[in-house]
Design a protein around this motif. Structure first.
Motif, short mmCIF file in Angstrom:
data_model
loop_
_atom_site.label_atom_id
_atom_site.label_comp_id
_atom_site.label_asym_id
_atom_site.label_seq_id
_atom_site.Cartn_x
_atom_site.Cartn_y
_atom_site.Cartn_z
N LEU A 2 0.83 -1.20 0.00
CA LEU A 2 0.00 0.00 0.00
C LEU A 2 0.87 1.25 0.00
O LEU A 2 0.59 2.23 -0.72
N ARG A 55 -2.48 -8.50 -0.57
CA ARG A 55 -2.53 -7.63 0.61
C ARG A 55 -3.88 -6.92 0.61
O ARG A 55 -4.25 -6.30 -0.38
N TYR A 57 -6.61 -4.25 2.56
CA TYR A 57 -6.76 -3.14 3.51
C TYR A 57 -8.23 -2.72 3.51
O TYR A 57 -8.83 -2.50 2.45
N TRP A 59 -11.61 -0.79 3.51
CA TRP A 59 -12.04 0.52 3.00
C TRP A 59 -13.54 0.67 3.22
O TRP A 59 -13.98 1.39 4.10
N VAL A 67 -9.44 -2.25 -0.37
CA VAL A 67 -8.24 -2.07 -1.19
C VAL A 67 -7.45 -3.37 -1.12
O VAL A 67 -6.86 -3.69 -0.09
N PHE A 69 -4.52 -5.56 -3.05
CA PHE A 69 -3.44 -5.57 -4.04
C PHE A 69 -3.01 -7.02 -4.28
O PHE A 69 -2.87 -7.81 -3.35
N GLY A 119 -1.68 1.56 -9.26
CA GLY A 119 -2.93 1.09 -8.70
C GLY A 119 -3.71 0.21 -9.65
O GLY A 119 -4.31 -0.80 -9.24
N SER A 123 -4.33 -3.68 -8.43
CA SER A 123 -5.62 -3.81 -7.76
C SER A 123 -6.30 -5.12 -8.13
O SER A 123 -6.34 -5.51 -9.30
#
Length: 779
Positions: A2, A55, A57, A59, A67, A69, A119, A123
């Motif tokens: 990130l 990974r 995260y 949101w 998010v 990745f 991104g 993504s």
């Protein structure tokens, strides 16, 4: 991971502050470090054979939008291209852009563009990908229009924005369809449910929407028209956009969704057809151009078509060749754009008709151009990487999955011939670019300034890229299994067999095709003046640009007509239109969905005091209509608000009553303060039809609001949250006045933004008062 993606965005915030000291040091020095750090971080994954890394995260978990990745071989390839070439372009820009330019703006756009591309390729959540996707369109718009004082720059920026955003919206539609079908927003989760999507009745629409988004972004025929106009951007932008970023986003999208979509025969038909047509048309049109960057722009179109066609083939060798050519194209195309920038910078023009013989004055630049252009042409030399992927392209066109029937069979039979045709003109425009610029007779009298070799800083970046061309050419298998095959496996969705890259495979069909390209291409180069009049017939006066300009002009003219039809300066008309629209849309929606409900089972008893207050409020409301004085109308309207406070008191809601009293008092006072300074109210004489329309809208809108309020009270689709507020008001909010706790704590952000709006309005009013005071003093 990130942090890596956010790094360009974070440092973009610091650029405006650094640009204040651009007289002491160039901001590009600082910017070059950022992609270099990202490149060093990711290059360590090469050769490790790593499993895909994920990974996540949090949101918006309630909407399944987090998010996420995802790093595999495909995304690693693109990340290294974006960061590696980004560092070289940033370093190149230090010597290309003068300190008198708006460097702060340029590097902010540049870093946003870089971060957006990172991104996109990392993504896994489709809506996060789409957000970054649109950021690339926005930031490229700003980069292309960087020299906004030039009409051509503004035109090119707007064209790229309209076409790519149009494609982006279609992409969003396809992503929404797939997320609804699969009940997931993860790309990998969608790929795991391939059968569900392929068997869906919406699959043709999904395929069309996804490919439309990819084709517009990667400048595929007929959406290629935005790319040549994007050449009005500074050369560092062009080099970055064409070699590693913007146009490669569509290629990445098709590659990423290949495991899901390639099982469909229509994927092969559409992608292969569009790709091969783009290859042929782009290479054919490149020879017609007279601007160096325009030649390279159409060459990019043709090269992207070649990669897209190979992805459409879908075979193992084709996917491997496509991934390999993505890498090769980035090396020679990035260096060629930098060479074009050096020529423009040192000779003062990019017009190839005025150039010639520059090898004498720019020997190093000419050498770099020679190697890069010959690599782009696919000249069979063992130290040029372009030949290897070009021969693999020919091989892939000859070894498609057998099909002798229908459109597929015809297309498979035609593809090898079209591949050779497009490659012949690729050879022609590559030779045209080099020999017309650096060889032949020099035309110093036509050049704005006498050319000389570029400073070393402008040569470093293209030198590194050309060195990569040679290293890959000499050692094509250096990163084959550890890098290229890894990326190709991600595109195929399965492990692929080892494909050793060799210069000599014997006298086979691909070699014969390559030799045919060289011999026929050489003949066309030597006879170019003889056959070039063919462009007068094809395309002749036909132009997709004219079609685009015509559509935009008509859209603007029709929009102007429609807008002038209702924007006539009459506030009463605006109010009528707004209220009528709300009335029709809301009433229709509520009626269709059965939203109008009336439930009188839990209403309080109506007594005489309530009836008296209600009649008083009705009389006050009618009084505001018939009065001819603004002050009187405001005071009478205040009776309605105070009457509502009385109803709150009668129905035992003292906290609401106090709140309503305060609001009504402040509102009346503000209205009186503002309306006091207006001239006397004059009743406008209106026709009978206008009065009738006003009456219908007024009664209809009032009835609608009444029904909405009753229906809202009568409908209980969810458990009331009132008990939660009553229970938690003291323990969580620290107060016993539930309404106040809701406003300050439970809905604190709403209240905060309301205060912000009021504060902004107050400052605006203060500014207007001060302005009026100054005007009165001047008078």
């Amino acid at each position: 991971m990130l942090l890596v993606v956010l790094l360009p965005f974070i440092f973009a915030i610091a650029i405006p502050f650094l640009s204040k000291w651009k007289d002491k040091f160039h901001p590009g020095i600082f910017v070059t470090v950022i992609p270099a750090i990202i490149f060093i971080y990711f290059v360590r994954f090469i050769g490790t054979g790593f499993e895909p890394l994920t990974r996540e995260y949090s949101w918006i978990p309630s909407l399944d939008i987090n998010v996420v990745f995802y790093l595999d071989g495909l995304s690693l390839l693109f990340v290294l291209l974006i960061s590696g070439i980004g560092a070289l372009v940033a370093f190149y820009s230090i010597y290309y852009l003068h300190k008198s330019e708006q460097l702060g703006h340029f590097y902010v756009y540049f870093l946003i563009f870089m971060g957006s591309m990172l991104g996109v390729v990392l993504s896994d959540n489709v809506f996060v990908l789409y957000s970054f996707w649109e950021f690339t369109s926005l930031s490229s718009f700003l980069l292309i229009g960087f020299w906004n004082f030039k009409q051509e720059s503004r035109y090119g920026a707007l064209k790229s924005m309209l076409i790519t955003v149009f494609g982006g919206l279609s992409l969003l539609g396809g992503l929404i369809f797939m997320s609804v079908l699969t009940k997931t927003t993860s790309i990998q989760g969608m790929i795991d449910q391939q059968e569900l999507i392929l068997n869906s009745e919406f699959f043709p629409l999904i395929l069309g929407l996804i490919l439309l988004g990819a084709f517009t972004k990667s400048a595929q025929f007929p959406f290629h028209i935005w790319l040549p106009d994007a050449m009005e951007a500074p050369t560092p932008v062009s080099a970055y956009l064409h070699s590693a970023t913007m146009v490669k986003a569509g290629i990445y999208l098709v590659a990423r969704y290949s495991p899901l979509l390639s099982a469909s025969e229509w994927f092969f038909i559409i992608v292969s057809t569009v790709g091969i047509v783009t290859l042929c048309w782009g290479s054919y049109m490149a020879v017609r151009q007279t601007d160096l960057k325009a030649i390279l722009a159409f060459s990019t179109i043709s090269q992207l078509g070649m990669i897209m066609a190979m992805l459409g083939f879908g075979t193992e060798i084709a996917v491997f060749a496509a991934v390999f050519h993505i890498l090769n194209h980035a090396t020679f195309k990035g260096s060629l754009f930098m060479v074009a920038g050096i020529v423009d910078h040192e000779a003062g023009t990019r017009d190839i008709r005025k150039l010639g013989g520059l090898m004498t004055f720019l020997p190093i630049t000419a050498t770099l151009a020679l190697l890069a252009s010959f690599s782009m042409a696919g000249v069979p030399l063992p130290f040029l990487n372009g030949f290897y992927s070009k021969e693999l392209f020919f091989d892939a066109s000859l070894h498609l999955e057998a099909s002798s029937a229908g459109i597929t069979g015809v297309l498979q039979a035609a593809l090898p011939y079209l591949a050779v045709f497009g490659s012949i003109f690729t050879f022609v425009y590559s030779m045209y670019f080099f020999f017309s610029t650096f060889r032949g007779k020099s035309n110093l009298d036509q050049l704005p300034k006498k050319p000389h070799e570029a400073p070393w800083g402008m040569l470093v970046s293209p030198f590194i890229l050309v060195a990569a061309v040679i290293v890959i050419g000499l050692f094509p298998n250096l990163f084959n299994q550890s890098f290229i095959e890894h990326a190709a496996s991600s595109v195929r969705g399965m492990e692929i067999h080892e494909h050793p890259i060799k210069f000599w495979h014997g006298i086979k069909a691909p070699l014969i095709m390559s030799l045919a390209v060289v011999f026929l291409g050489t003949a066309l180069v030597l006879s170019r003046k003889v056959w070039q009049p063919v462009y007068n017939f094809l395309p002749g006066r036909m132009s997709f640009n004219k079609a685009y300009d015509g559509m935009v002009d008509r859209l603007e003219s029709y929009s102007s007509i429609v807008t002038k039809g209702y924007m006539n300066g009459s506030l009463s008309r605006y109010v009528r239109l707004v209220l009528a629209a709300i009335l029709v849309v809301t009433f229709a929606f509520m009626a269709i969905t059965g939203g109008f409900t009336v439930d009188t089972s839990n209403l309080a008893e109506i007594t005489l005091p309530e009836i008296f207050v209600a009649v008083l409020m009705i009389c006050a409301a009618v009084g505001t209509i018939i009065t001819n004085n603004r002050i009187a109308a405001i005071l009478i309207l205040g009776v309605v608000g105070y009457g509502l406070s009385m109803l709150f008191v009668l129905y035992r809601a003292p906290d609401l009553a106090l709140t309503q009293l305060i609001i009504e008092t402040v509102t009346v006072a503000l209205f009186l303060l503002a309306f006091y300074h207006l001239p006397k109210m004059r009743k406008k004489k209106e026709s009978a039809s206008t009065r009738t329309l006003n009456l219908i809208i007024s009664i209809g809108f009032g009835a609608l609001m009444t029904m909405v309020a009753i229906s809202a009270h009568s409908s209980k689709y969810f458990e009331s949250i009132a008990s939660y507020f009553l229970e938690k008001s003291h323990t969580l909010g620290g107060g016993d006045n539930v309404v106040n706790v809701i406003l300050v704590d439970f809905r604190g952000l709403d209240t905060l933004f309301e205060i912000v709006v009021l504060g902004i309005a107050a400052m605006a009013i203060y500014g207007l008062v001060r302005l009026r005071g100054k005007e009165e003093e001047e008078e």
